[in-house]
Design an enzyme around this catalytic site. Structure first.
Site, PDB file in Angstrom:
ATOM      1  N   ASP A  92       1.084  -0.792  -0.075  1.00  0.00           N
ATOM      2  CA  ASP A  92       0.504   0.343   0.221  1.00  0.00           C
ATOM      3  C   ASP A  92       1.076   1.340   0.022  1.00  0.00           C
ATOM      4  O   ASP A  92       1.855   1.262   0.470  1.00  0.00           O
ATOM      5  CB  ASP A  92      -1.136  -0.123   1.247  1.00  0.00           C
ATOM      6  CG  ASP A  92      -0.109  -0.170   2.564  1.00  0.00           C
ATOM      7  OD1 ASP A  92       0.945   0.554   2.979  1.00  0.00           O
ATOM      8  OD2 ASP A  92      -1.064   0.073   3.735  1.00  0.00           O
ATOM      9  N   ASP A 146      -2.644   8.285  -1.629  1.00  0.00           N
ATOM     10  CA  ASP A 146      -4.028   8.757  -1.937  1.00  0.00           C
ATOM     11  C   ASP A 146      -4.300   9.274  -0.402  1.00  0.00           C
ATOM     12  O   ASP A 146      -3.466   9.643   0.591  1.00  0.00           O
ATOM     13  CB  ASP A 146      -5.348   7.844  -2.268  1.00  0.00           C
ATOM     14  CG  ASP A 146      -4.858   6.852  -0.966  1.00  0.00           C
ATOM     15  OD1 ASP A 146      -4.120   6.488  -0.578  1.00  0.00           O
ATOM     16  OD2 ASP A 146      -6.576   6.638  -0.894  1.00  0.00           O
ATOM     17  N   GLN A 194     -11.923   6.719  -4.015  1.00  0.00           N
ATOM     18  CA  GLN A 194     -11.908   7.489  -2.381  1.00  0.00           C
ATOM     19  C   GLN A 194     -13.793   7.969  -2.978  1.00  0.00           C
ATOM     20  O   GLN A 194     -14.584   7.638  -3.849  1.00  0.00           O
ATOM     21  CB  GLN A 194     -10.767   8.677  -2.210  1.00  0.00           C
ATOM     22  CG  GLN A 194      -9.451   7.632  -1.494  1.00  0.00           C
ATOM     23  CD  GLN A 194     -10.428   7.373  -0.805  1.00  0.00           C
ATOM     24  OE1 GLN A 194     -11.184   7.257   0.291  1.00  0.00           O
ATOM     25  NE2 GLN A 194      -8.626   6.417  -0.184  1.00  0.00           N
ATOM     26  N   GLY A 221     -10.784   4.070   1.422  1.00  0.00           N
ATOM     27  CA  GLY A 221     -11.655   4.824   3.028  1.00  0.00           C
ATOM     28  C   GLY A 221     -13.128   4.225   3.328  1.00  0.00           C
ATOM     29  O   GLY A 221     -13.488   5.066   3.546  1.00  0.00           O
ATOM     30  N   ASP A 271      -7.341  -6.653   2.053  1.00  0.00           N
ATOM     31  CA  ASP A 271      -6.064  -7.480   3.456  1.00  0.00           C
ATOM     32  C   ASP A 271      -6.417  -7.301   4.695  1.00  0.00           C
ATOM     33  O   ASP A 271      -7.652  -5.563   4.389  1.00  0.00           O
ATOM     34  CB  ASP A 271      -5.358  -6.456   2.704  1.00  0.00           C
ATOM     35  CG  ASP A 271      -5.268  -5.352   3.433  1.00  0.00           C
ATOM     36  OD1 ASP A 271      -4.789  -4.806   3.916  1.00  0.00           O
ATOM     37  OD2 ASP A 271      -5.494  -4.209   2.682  1.00  0.00           O
ATOM     38  N   HIS A 340      -3.776 -20.117  12.976  1.00  0.00           N
ATOM     39  CA  HIS A 340      -5.482 -20.207  12.592  1.00  0.00           C
ATOM     40  C   HIS A 340      -5.974 -19.418  12.142  1.00  0.00           C
ATOM     41  O   HIS A 340      -6.784 -20.205  11.109  1.00  0.00           O
ATOM     42  CB  HIS A 340      -6.189 -21.164  13.928  1.00  0.00           C
ATOM     43  CG  HIS A 340      -7.617 -21.175  13.788  1.00  0.00           C
ATOM     44  ND1 HIS A 340      -7.788 -21.950  13.266  1.00  0.00           N
ATOM     45  CD2 HIS A 340      -8.583 -20.106  13.907  1.00  0.00           C
ATOM     46  CE1 HIS A 340      -9.123 -21.556  13.637  1.00  0.00           C
ATOM     47  NE2 HIS A 340      -9.423 -20.667  13.792  1.00  0.00           N
TER      48      HIS A 340
END
Length: 376
Positions: A92, A146, A194, A221, A271, A340
């Site tokens: 990112d 951004d 965004q 966002g 993610d 886990h």
């Protein structure tokens, strides 16, 4: 990067696809474990590969910039070599971390001036500088710089921020053409939609991002405190506009239920720190609900952590043993819980893919959402 759309679900917008990069194939939908500072926290690379087995992980530009620094990463031959990871990496741009430093940063057209959370030193992230840093890190997929707006967010602020994010995107793309790749493999650039939780802004931003014709697109966002229903509404608005033949990445999302609902809305990539962070705090995700392993009810429960046996730890250790490890503050407990949870997230998206390919995803998704929405 190449994206093949293999199958669409009949009753939802869910898709199964395949992304191919110089570091291998990514089967979508996919969850990317977060490796903030060149490690998925608490998990050995061997366990990550052999047990959790993700096609791609995520690194964080802000944290890698501060430590170990781009200079060290360049000497190492890039992040892949530095952390001994030969599969895909996405970085990112640091926009979310800048957002989270609200008390120690100033946002201007030039970029964002911020103070390091480590030593208070002052730094500037401009679109150009962030592209240079991500070139040096060497991830396979890199993100535009951004501004991630907070929730709730004033409409006029959200509009100004969105337009600045678009101007920053143009600067990112222009500068990226001037900065060569460092390590011989291709890097694919994703812009970011965004617009906070305003439908008209989300539509404008999605149209602008679609017009860039990048190889993939991201939605930012969201998952910043808004109700889940608003998240889903914004996702649906955006996926109706973003091109079908490009992968769609919803940044920072989320719970297992969030992931399934957003897969149904046409998202391919996710993610989130939730499986690792919650695991370290004793919260386990399962197909039948969540477990707080610190609760005394588990002290004499000698059943497997997850009887579905999603990862080796689920059949190798019992709930009683894991509860004991947390009681005595043993590091191994946090490691087991992390493995886990990551294993469960990867299992979930792979099951989703299986059902999409089989043509009965929607029914399975509805059943799973009901099962997972309870505390055990």
């Amino acid at each position: 990067m190449k994206f093949d759309l293999l199958q669409k679900d009949a009753l939802s917008k869910a898709r199964a696809g395949k992304i191919t990069t110089d570091h291998g194939t990514i089967e979508t939908p996919i969850f990317m474990p977060v490796g903030t500072a060149a490690t998925v926290k608490g998990v050995h690379q061997r366990e990550l590969k052999e047990d959790i087995n993700p096609d791609i992980i995520l690194g964080n530009t802000y944290h890698l910039y501060l430590r170990p620094t781009p200079e060290i990463l360049k000497k190492a031959g890039g992040l892949h070599q530095f952390m001994n990871w030969d599969r895909n990496i996405l970085t990112d741009s640091g926009g979310y971390q800048v957002y989270s430093l609200s008390g120690t940063r100033k946002i201007k057209e030039e970029g964002v001036k911020f103070r390091s959370h480590i030593d208070g030193s002052t730094h500037l992230f401009s679109p150009e500088r962030v592209m240079e840093i991500q070139r040096t890190i060497g991830a396979d997929i890199i993100m535009a710089f951004d501004e991630c707006t907070p929730y709730p967010c004033d409409y006029h602020y959200a509009k100004r921020s969105m337009h600045m994010t678009h101007r920053w995107l143009d600067r990112c793309m222009q500068h990226l053409q001037k900065v060569p790749v460092c390590y011989g493999h291709e890097q694919t650039f994703f812009p970011i939609v965004q617009g906070s939780t305003y439908v008209d802004l989300r539509k404008q931003s999605a149209e602008y991002i679609a017009g860039v014709e990048a190889a993939g697109n991201a939605i930012g966002g969201l998952s910043v405190g808004e109700p889940a229903e608003e998240m889903y509404e914004m996702t649906e608005v955006v996926t109706a506009i973003l091109p079908e033949d490009k992968p769609r990445y919803l940044m920072g999302v989320g719970t297992p239920i969030n992931i399934l609902e957003n897969i149904a809305l046409g998202i391919d990539m996710f993610d989130c720190v939730m499986p690792t962070r919650n695991g370290r705090n004793g919260m386990l995700f399962t197909a039948y609900g969540t477990i707080n392993i610190k609760n005394s009810k588990w002290k004499d429960d000698f059943s497997a952590i997850d009887e579905m046996g999603i990862t080796y730890v689920d059949t190798y250790y019992t709930k009683a043993y894991l509860k004991h490890l947390f009681t005595v503050n043993e590091m191994l407990g946090r490691q087991i819980a992390t493995i886990h949870n990551l294993g469960f997230y990867l299992w979930l998206v792979r099951e989703a893919r299986k059902y999409i390919l089989a043509g009965n995803f929607y029914e399975w998704k509805e059943k799973m959402v009901k099962q997972m929405d309870r505390r055990l």
